[in-house]
Motif scaffolding. Structure first.
Motif, PDB file in Angstrom:
ATOM      1  N   GLN A  16      78.417  69.971  98.978  1.00  0.00           N
ATOM      2  CA  GLN A  16      79.055  69.576 100.236  1.00  0.00           C
ATOM      3  C   GLN A  16      78.788  68.105 100.543  1.00  0.00           C
ATOM      4  OE1 GLN A  16      81.444  71.899 100.972  1.00  0.00           O
ATOM      5  NE2 GLN A  16      80.849  71.735 103.135  1.00  0.00           N
TER       6      GLN A  16
ATOM      7  N   HIS B 272      85.612  80.076 106.262  1.00  0.00           N
ATOM      8  CA  HIS B 272      85.323  78.975 107.197  1.00  0.00           C
ATOM      9  C   HIS B 272      85.625  77.631 106.537  1.00  0.00           C
ATOM     10  CE1 HIS B 272      83.221  81.731 109.940  1.00  0.00           C
ATOM     11  NE2 HIS B 272      82.663  82.249 108.860  1.00  0.00           N
TER      12      HIS B 272
ATOM     13  N   GLY C  63      85.985  73.878 105.903  1.00  0.00           N
ATOM     14  CA  GLY C  63      85.342  72.776 106.606  1.00  0.00           C
ATOM     15  C   GLY C  63      84.172  73.223 107.461  1.00  0.00           C
ATOM     16  N   TYR C  64      83.416  74.214 106.985  1.00  0.00           N
ATOM     17  CA  TYR C  64      82.364  74.831 107.784  1.00  0.00           C
ATOM     18  C   TYR C  64      81.260  73.837 108.156  1.00  0.00           C
ATOM     19  CZ  TYR C  64      80.131  75.176 103.161  1.00  0.00           C
ATOM     20  OH  TYR C  64      79.609  74.896 101.919  1.00  0.00           O
ATOM     21  N   THR C  65      80.636  74.080 109.290  1.00  0.00           N
ATOM     22  CA  THR C  65      79.503  73.290 109.747  1.00  0.00           C
ATOM     23  C   THR C  65      78.205  73.866 109.175  1.00  0.00           C
ATOM     24  OG1 THR C  65      79.138  74.639 111.713  1.00  0.00           O
ATOM     25  CG2 THR C  65      80.712  72.805 111.901  1.00  0.00           C
ATOM     26  N   LEU C  66      77.112  73.144 109.365  1.00  0.00           N
ATOM     27  CA  LEU C  66      75.817  73.627 108.893  1.00  0.00           C
ATOM     28  C   LEU C  66      75.442  74.927 109.591  1.00  0.00           C
ATOM     29  CD1 LEU C  66      73.237  73.293 107.239  1.00  0.00           C
ATOM     30  CD2 LEU C  66      72.315  71.870 109.084  1.00  0.00           C
ATOM     31  N   ASN C  67      75.689  75.015 110.893  1.00  0.00           N
ATOM     32  CA  ASN C  67      75.370  76.250 111.624  1.00  0.00           C
ATOM     33  C   ASN C  67      76.198  77.427 111.126  1.00  0.00           C
ATOM     34  OD1 ASN C  67      73.355  75.199 113.219  1.00  0.00           O
ATOM     35  ND2 ASN C  67      74.746  74.621 114.883  1.00  0.00           N
ATOM     36  N   GLU C  68      77.474  77.183 110.829  1.00  0.00           N
ATOM     37  CA  GLU C  68      78.314  78.256 110.289  1.00  0.00           C
ATOM     38  C   GLU C  68      77.816  78.697 108.909  1.00  0.00           C
ATOM     39  OE1 GLU C  68      82.735  77.474 112.262  1.00  0.00           O
ATOM     40  OE2 GLU C  68      82.106  76.285 110.521  1.00  0.00           O
ATOM     41  N   GLU C  69      77.378  77.739 108.105  1.00  0.00           N
ATOM     42  CA  GLU C  69      76.815  78.066 106.796  1.00  0.00           C
ATOM     43  C   GLU C  69      75.575  78.944 106.946  1.00  0.00           C
ATOM     44  OE1 GLU C  69      73.936  75.918 103.692  1.00  0.00           O
ATOM     45  OE2 GLU C  69      75.741  74.740 104.128  1.00  0.00           O
TER      46      GLU C  69
ATOM     47  N   ARG D 210      75.094  73.663  98.904  1.00  0.00           N
ATOM     48  CA  ARG D 210      74.783  72.700  99.983  1.00  0.00           C
ATOM     49  C   ARG D 210      74.907  71.251  99.480  1.00  0.00           C
ATOM     50  NH1 ARG D 210      70.825  72.637 104.178  1.00  0.00           N
ATOM     51  NH2 ARG D 210      71.434  74.793 104.613  1.00  0.00           N
TER      52      ARG D 210
END
Length: 364
Positions: free
Chosen positions: A106, A230, A232-238, A103
């Motif tokens: 990122q 994923h 370029g994943y978003t926080l929700n995807e993480e 995290r």
């Protein structure tokens, strides 16, 4: 004191159950969320406030379990909620630090990370801040995992011991030669007398790039596939990915993962007045004693001919003791524990487990 580079981060480990401090530490309200000393601050709050003096608050992360989210939010309202990392399932400290490192990377590819337990006593904060500053400087220039060690003051069997190896290019920083977790008292005495061993504080410093590579060598491909699946994943995807895949991690402690599994591990000699508040015995040894070597944890008592005890009672209780020597006396909610102090950590944990089996979860 400000160690203010924006790429310095801290990860506070606050997911433990604290059974060695039962019955004060309970499953629904474990030790890190308790004010043992009547200071108005829990151990988690004290740890957070210590690091908030030298790091931006938004650079401090807390790793804990899902069931403790509300406790963390109540006690640390200034902590941004995305900085509270909730294990979907309990997997010990190494997997949670691996996730926190991912995290943080990122956010900052050049991050340096201090990893700390939440249940420690630090008596000399200025010396502590100096050690952190020196340690961050060292890992910024060297791809190593740096443990913070303190010189033993007694043969404590409840701590981990790090043996110093060869001196590095930095004074007070040594290659780790060996690590022994919770030795028998005779070995602890031998370690202390040799002068070669330091207590493992459980505080580690590393640059994030090296730390994530270390975890990749230890762990199976779990979270590292997130970028592949994923980009370029978003926080929700993480969070969705972690929820689904985190249980695949082994149940591994950070001490074991770093000190026993990694190669580039060093230890820095520190002297900031430290104690691990993980057992009744450790609290007794660390806290200033009152008359006849008794330790009273925010408790009202009358004592006669008593010595070498540690006592913690609810605020609405008065304890009267006569002729008591070498005992732990702790009352919390529906449990009263009275047992010989000695090296009590394993015994207290055993009692908690036996009570849970015999009488149910409400007593632990």
């Amino acid at each position: 004191m400000e160690i203010s580079e924006k790429n310095n981060f801290c990860v506070i480990l606050a997911g433990g159950r604290g059974r060695r401090l039962w019955p004060a530490s309970r499953h629904e309200h474990p030790k890190q969320f308790i004010d043992f000393f009547g200071t108005g601050r829990t151990m988690l709050q004290a740890t957070f406030e210590r690091f908030a003096k030298i790091l931006p608050k938004e650079n401090i992360y807390v790793c804990t379990c899902k069931e403790y989210l509300e406790l963390v939010k109540q006690q640390l309202p200034e902590l941004p909620e995305p900085n509270i990392m909730l294990e979907p399932i309990h997997r010990n400290t190494a997997p949670s630090v691996a996730w926190a490192t991912m995290r943080i990377l990122q956010r900052d590819a050049n991050a340096n990370i201090v990893i700390t337990p939440s249940d420690q006593l630090v008596l000399d904060e200025q010396s502590f801040f100096h050690s952190i500053d020196v340690g961050i400087g060292y890992v910024r220039e060297n791809d190593v995992l740096l443990a913070m060690g303190v010189k033993p003051t007694r043969p404590e069997p409840g701590y981990g011991y790090i043996q110093l190896g060869d001196l590095s290019c930095k004074p007070e920083v040594f290659k780790v030669k060996s690590f022994t977790e919770k030795p028998e008292r005779d070995f602890a005495k031998m370690f202390m007398e040799s002068g070669e061993f330091y207590w493992n504080t459980g505080i580690f410093i590393s640059n994030a790039k090296h730390l994530i590579l270390t975890f990749e060598q230890i762990f199976p491909e779990v979270l590292r596939n997130l970028k592949v699946e994923h980009p370029g994943y978003t926080l929700n995807e993480e969070l969705e990915y972690v929820e689904a895949n985190y249980p695949r991690y082994p149940n591994l402690s950070l001490d074991y993962a770093i000190l026993e599994q990694s190669k580039d591990v060093y230890v820095m000699k520190c002297d900031f007045g430290w104690a691990d508040m993980g057992t009744w015995h450790a609290i007794y040894e660390a806290i200033s004693k009152v008359e006849d070597d008794n330790v009273l944890l925010d408790s009202h008592v009358e004592m006669e001919d008593c010595r070498n005890n540690i006592i913690m009672l609810p605020k609405d209780r008065l304890g009267v003791f006569s002729g008591l020597e070498g005992y732990i006396v702790v009352e919390q909610d529906n449990v009263l524990l009275i047992c010989k102090k000695g090296d009590s950590s394993a015994l207290v944990k055993k009692y908690a487990s036996e009570v849970q089996i015999k009488y149910g979860d409400e007593f632990v």
